[in-house]
Every structure is written in structure tokens, then in C-alpha cells.
Design a protein around this motif. Structure first.
Motif, short mmCIF file in Angstrom:
data_model
loop_
_atom_site.label_atom_id
_atom_site.label_comp_id
_atom_site.label_asym_id
_atom_site.label_seq_id
_atom_site.Cartn_x
_atom_site.Cartn_y
_atom_site.Cartn_z
N ALA A 97 1.03 -1.13 0.05
CA ALA A 97 -0.09 0.09 0.08
C ALA A 97 0.74 1.24 0.13
CB ALA A 97 -0.94 0.02 1.32
N ILE A 98 1.07 2.04 -1.01
CA ILE A 98 1.72 2.93 -1.30
C ILE A 98 1.02 4.55 -1.68
CG2 ILE A 98 3.60 3.96 -2.68
CD1 ILE A 98 4.44 0.94 -3.32
N ASP A 99 1.27 5.42 -0.95
CA ASP A 99 0.95 6.92 -1.01
C ASP A 99 1.97 7.66 -1.85
OD1 ASP A 99 -0.48 9.26 -1.00
OD2 ASP A 99 -0.58 9.23 1.07
N GLU A 100 1.96 7.94 -2.84
CA GLU A 100 2.79 9.01 -3.70
C GLU A 100 2.41 10.52 -3.41
OE1 GLU A 100 3.59 7.60 -7.39
OE2 GLU A 100 4.76 5.85 -6.85
N GLY A 101 1.32 10.89 -2.90
CA GLY A 101 0.87 12.01 -2.79
C GLY A 101 -0.22 12.38 -3.98
N GLU A 102 0.27 12.57 -5.10
CA GLU A 102 -0.55 12.64 -6.19
C GLU A 102 -1.30 11.64 -6.33
OE1 GLU A 102 1.76 13.90 -9.90
OE2 GLU A 102 2.39 16.13 -8.65
N ARG A 103 -0.95 10.32 -6.16
CA ARG A 103 -1.63 9.31 -6.32
C ARG A 103 -1.54 8.32 -5.36
NH1 ARG A 103 1.33 6.74 -11.78
NH2 ARG A 103 3.26 6.41 -10.78
N ALA A 104 -2.39 7.26 -5.11
CA ALA A 104 -2.08 6.06 -4.05
C ALA A 104 -2.25 4.72 -4.80
CB ALA A 104 -2.91 6.38 -2.82
N TYR A 105 -1.78 3.80 -4.27
CA TYR A 105 -2.25 2.38 -4.73
C TYR A 105 -1.87 1.37 -3.96
CZ TYR A 105 2.75 3.05 -6.23
OH TYR A 105 4.15 3.31 -6.34
N VAL A 106 -2.85 0.30 -4.11
CA VAL A 106 -2.82 -0.85 -3.31
C VAL A 106 -2.42 -2.23 -4.19
CG1 VAL A 106 -4.07 -2.30 -1.91
CG2 VAL A 106 -4.46 -0.20 -1.56
N VAL A 107 -1.52 -2.76 -3.76
CA VAL A 107 -1.26 -3.99 -4.78
C VAL A 107 -1.49 -5.22 -4.03
CG1 VAL A 107 0.88 -5.16 -5.87
CG2 VAL A 107 1.02 -2.52 -5.44
N ARG A 108 -2.39 -6.02 -4.49
CA ARG A 108 -2.90 -7.27 -3.94
C ARG A 108 -2.77 -8.41 -4.91
NH1 ARG A 108 -7.89 -8.38 -6.14
NH2 ARG A 108 -8.79 -6.55 -7.14
N GLU A 109 -3.18 -9.53 -4.38
CA GLU A 109 -3.14 -10.92 -5.10
C GLU A 109 -4.06 -10.90 -6.46
OE1 GLU A 109 -4.39 -15.50 -4.32
OE2 GLU A 109 -4.92 -13.93 -3.01
N TRP A 110 -3.41 -11.39 -7.52
CA TRP A 110 -4.22 -11.35 -8.61
C TRP A 110 -5.18 -12.53 -8.75
CZ3 TRP A 110 -6.06 -8.57 -12.75
CH2 TRP A 110 -6.62 -9.38 -13.95
N VAL A 111 -6.44 -12.61 -8.93
CA VAL A 111 -7.24 -13.74 -8.93
C VAL A 111 -7.67 -14.34 -10.30
CG1 VAL A 111 -9.23 -15.11 -8.08
CG2 VAL A 111 -7.89 -13.44 -6.71
#
Length: 516
Positions: A97-111
Motif C-alpha cells: 500500500a503506497i501513497d505518492e501524494g498525487e496518487r495512491a495504490y494498493v497492490v494485491r493478489e491477482w485472482v
């Protein structure tokens, strides 16, 4: 191959519409690790869902991107962090889970697979055994989540993923203050209902969506899966309806897992007859919880007993008439009925069957407490004419709490005489409305001061804090069975956000049910 699941099946977050950023490109690498491979879809909260590759571990991942990051992404990121702490085969794995300020994103398992929403939407209602197996997997996953003290808060057909290998995975934990373990469990009942019928019971299961609402009778009451299609075992039908019935105490996720396991593992010969339910709330030594079928059985036995008692008393009376007539005390002895009431006493108990009261424009008016132009005056009549095209639509406000201008507003219902009330049903244009029912003894006047007095003096009929509505039909309950009410205020304290960014709602219909 479809990958969905991140995000509520609702409108964008309350903070405002979520805009996806620019145009992420295929091959772009995030955090020097996650390479974007394919844009799959935009979820219901406006975020982009991508299939990607973890270039370090060489495994497929799902990447959920949101613009902007910062404070507006806090809920999404915190939910991801919480979910990462629970490891379970029926929960999607959260990697980053990463916050870059201009954008944020969650990386999770691909099903590799698709959401239950799309599977049922394409193939239609499921076989009862498969529906049971899916609900069993979800209940097991929720047991693990609840054991940590957390709530999932987002159980619905869009977050229930069915892998190509048959694995059932629950994705996108996203609880807020309105969510609870009970709400999670009742949502499993919604999954059962959707799997068996292809319809989602919005009001009962929570989590509103674009899925078709459940089938209902003329009073808006939910019809059972067995009434919608053939082949649903009576036991599974009872279980589903009990989970969706707020009048029935919801089991813990653990107890529900045990019960679904019992059904899931039963043989074909026993599948139709595995009841009664065995929700042991806390320990195996506690008594078996009664269900709707048991209630009905008890009621039938009670009726039979009363009939037998009446005929027995009549028979005894007929055989002893001569003796009673000759008894010196017969003329002075008090005459009692089967319930022990003497003949000179009558009880005025309300009928047990609620009915819908007839309401007209003369029964309703808008309550708007502050000193304003009262632009909504006279618009309440559209809420009681059973015409979906005539409504009361509030003005647009800058925030959910009416721009801070007032504590709320609502519709005052004057029944003209005191009546026993069971519930008030309110139909709105969209979910996400915070409302409650209040009562008082007088209408002090259709003016600013009168409305202000109503808001300050009317009492809530339910001590629970009102929650955002999860569907477009809300049942307001909590009325005392032994009390009567003439004035009822349906009070709205927070509004949902409209497509234009303003906060407003349309009240389409209000119905009052009682036993008078």
C-alpha cells in the motif's frame, strides 16, 4: 478473465467524486517494482484496476490506483494495511500500500477468475449446493477477520471472486464506522440470496449496487428464494431469510461457518433435511436457536392447543350443565374465559397484523427549522401519493450535513388520531441517507419557530445512532407496541452526494404501517 472487487458497490467516497489520474501506460513501473500490464476496469469508486507483474518476485498482481493520494486515500490504504494482517485461503492477499501524494495504490493478489456478480449475471442463479459452498467460504474468511477484532465491511457480489480453480476469495476489506460484524454476517445471507435468485436484497444485506433489487410483495416485503425459483431446499431457504431478517439475532461468523459446513458436507440424501439450525452463540452447550420454521411450528401447536382447550371446556360444560344449574353458587360465580379474564372485563389489544395507513397531502408537511425562505414548503404531498414520478427533492447543499446551516430537515406525518405503529417505510432515490424516526405530541405550527421546536423536542423512537441507508428502501422501527402515536417525524440529518457534487436526495414515497 475478469478481475474486479476493489471498492464498494456504491458511489464515490463521501469526500467527493474520485477522478482517476491522467493515463497510466502499459509497461509503467510503480515503486520500481510493479509493472502495469493491462487496464482491467474502473471500479465503482472511480479507481483504476490494473493487472500487473511484480518484477522482483515474478508473480502477477492486481494494482488499484487512485488520484489523488494523501488524506483522501487514507481509508483505502488503512483498510489494505489491516487486511494484510489476516492470512486465509479465502481472503485475497494484500502485498503493498503506497501513497505518492498525487496518487495512491494498493497492490494485491491477482485472482484468475471473475466476480460472483458477473458469473451469476451471465449464467443465472446457481445450484443450491454451489451457493452453499460459496457462502461457506465467505463465512470462514469472515471468521478469521473477526477473530482479529476487525470488520470486513464490504461483502457483496462484486468483492466475491470465483477463481478458475474453484477457489472463492473475498476481496477489498473496507470497513468504516457504520460497519459491524453483524453486518458482515447478514451480507453472507445476501450472497446466498443473490446466488440463488440473481437478485440482491439491497435494504436487508446492505451495500447498495446497480444489481436488480430482490423480488418483493405488494407491501415491499422480501420474497423467499423458494418463491422466486424451484429447487431451493427449505432448510437453505430458511437459513437465507433468517440471516436477512433483522428481527432474528444474527449468529457469529464462526457459528455460521459451522452451520454452513454441516450443510455443505451433507450427502445428497440428507441435503433436503439437515435442520434445524444449530447456531450456538458462544458454546456448544447452549440451546439450539429457534428459526422461522420453528416459530411457525410453535404457533401451529399453540393454535391446536387452544382449539383443543376450547372444545374440551365446551364438552365439560355441556356434560355438567345440570350440575351447574343446581349449584347454589352457579349464579354468583364469576364467569371466566380460557385466558382467565372475567366476563365483565375486555381487553383492547391491537391487531397482530400490520396494515398500511392511507395518507394524503393533508397528513404530511415539510419540517425545515432555520429561518430561510422555506422553499420546500408544500412539496411533501409527492411522498404519499404512491407515484414514483412525484417526489420531494431537497435543495442542493455543499456538504452532507446541509452545509452546516441546520441539523437537518424532514417530513412530519400527522395521522389525525393516535395509532399503534409497527414501522415507517421510506423510499429514496439513492442510498447513503442518514435518517431516523421521531415522535412528539403536538404540531406547534407550520413556520420557522414551530419547526425549530419540533426538531428540539421530538424524541427518537430508536436509541441506536442512525446509519447511512444501504439501499433505497429503509424501514424505521423501534415504536413501542403498547403505545400510540399521532405525530411522526421522518428526519434526515445527512445527505448523499449527487453527480454534480452537491448533496441532495429525493424522497419518493413514505408508508406507515400499524395495527389499528
Amino acid at each position: 478473465m475478469t478481475q474486479v472487487g476493489e471498492g464498494h458497490e456504491t458511489a464515490a467516497d463521501e469526500a467527493g467524486p474520485v477522478m482517476t489520474f491522467g493515463a497510466p501506460t502499459v509497461g509503467e513501473i510503480l515503486a520500481e517494482r510493479y509493472q502495469l500490464e493491462e487496464h482491467v476496469n474502473n471500479d465503482s469508486a472511480g479507481r483504476q484496476v490494473w493487472r500487473g507483474i511484480d518484477v522482483i518476485l515474478r508473480r502477477p498482481v492486481a494494482v488499484v490506483l487512485r488520484h489523488p493520494g494523501g488524506d483522501s486515500a487514507t481509508e483505502m490504504l488503512q483498510a489494505a494495511v489491516d487486511a494484510s494482517r489476516v492470512i486465509h485461503p479465502n481472503l485475497v492477499g494484500v502485498y503493498d500500500a503506497i501513497d505518492e501524494g498525487e496518487r495512491a495504490y494498493v497492490v494485491r493478489e491477482w485472482v484468475d477468475g471473475e466476480a460472483l456478480r458477473e458469473l451469476v449475471g451471465r449464467d443465472g442463479p446457481m445450484d443450491p449446493r454451489r451457493a452453499t459452498a460459496i457462502a461457506h467460504s465467505l463465512a470462514d474468511a469472515l471468521t478469521a477477520v473477526h477473530a482479529t477484532g476487525m470488520v470486513h465491511g464490504n461483502v457483496h457480489p462484486g468483492t466475491t471472486l470465483i477463481g478458475d480453480d474453484g477457489r472463492v476469495v473475498l476481496a477489498d476489506a473496507r470497513a468504516d464506522s457504520a460497519d459491524s460484524t453483524e453486518r458482515d454476517v447478514r451480507a453472507v445471507g445476501g450472497i446466498l440470496y443473490y446466488s440463488l435468485t440473481g437478485h440482491w436484497p439491497h435494504a436487508e444485506a446492505g451495500h447498495p449496487s446497480t444489481l436488480p433489487d430482490a423480488n418483493r410483495d405488494g407491501n415491499g416485503t422480501l420474497t423467499t428464494p423458494r418463491q422466486s425459483r424451484a429447487g431451493v431446499p427449505a432448510y437453505l431457504d430458511d437459513l437465507t431469510m433468517d440471516l436477512l431478517d433483522r428481527r432474528v439475532t444474527a449468529p457469529t461468523a464462526e457459528a455460521l461457518t459451522v452451520e454452513l459446513s454441516r450443510l455443505d458436507s451433507s450427502s445428497d440424501d440428507d441435503y433436503e433435511d439437515v435442520g434445524p439450525l444449530r447456531f450456538a452463540q458462544g458454546s456448544a452447550s447452549e440451546p439450539v436457536r429457534s428459526t422461522r420454521k420453528i416459530f411457525i411450528g410453535v404457533a401451529v401447536l399453540a393454535v391446536i392447543a387452544v382449539i383443543g382447550l376450547v372444545f374440551g371446556i365446551r364438552a365439560i360444560g355441556d356434560s355438567g350443565n345440570d350440575q351447574l344449574a343446581s349449584s347454589p353458587d352457579a349464579s354468583t360465580a364469576p364467569q371466566t374465559d380460557a385466558q382467565g379474564n372475567d366476563g365483565g372485563t375486555s381487553t383492547d389489544a391491537p391487531s397482530a397484523t400490520p396494515k398500511k395507513f392511507a395518507l394524503t397531502a393533508d397528513n404530511v408537511r415539510i419540517v425545515d427549522p432555520p429561518k430561510t425562505d422555506r422553499a420546500d414548503t408544500g412539496k411533501a404531498k409527492g411522498t404519499v401519493d404512491d407515484d414514483p414520478d412525484t417526489v420531494w427533492k431537497t435543495q442542493g447543499y455543499t456538504t452532507a450535513n446541509f452545509g452546516g446551516l441546520k441539523p437537518g430537515m424532514g417530513i412530519l406525518i400527522n395521522l389525525k388520531s393516535a395509532k399503534h405503529i409497527s414501522e415507517v417505510r421510506v423510499e429514496t432515490s439513492v442510498p447513503g441517507v442518514t435518517m431516523d424516526a421521531r415522535t412528539g405530541t403536538v404540531d406547534p405550527g407550520d413556520n420557522n419557530s414551530g419547526d425549530d421546536k419540533i426538531v428540539k423536542t421530538y424524541k427518537k423512537v430508536n436509541d441506536n445512532s442512525p446509519e447511512k441507508t444501504s439501499g433505497t428502501t429503509e424501514l424505521l422501527t423501534g415504536f413501542e407496541a403498547d403505545q400510540t402515536y399521532q405525530y411522526i417525524l421522518v428526519f434526515i440529518s445527512k445527505l448523499p452526494q449527487d453527480d454534480d457534487g452537491s448533496y441532495r436526495v429525493s424522497v419518493q414515497n413514505i408508508s406507515v404501517y400499524g395495527t389499528d
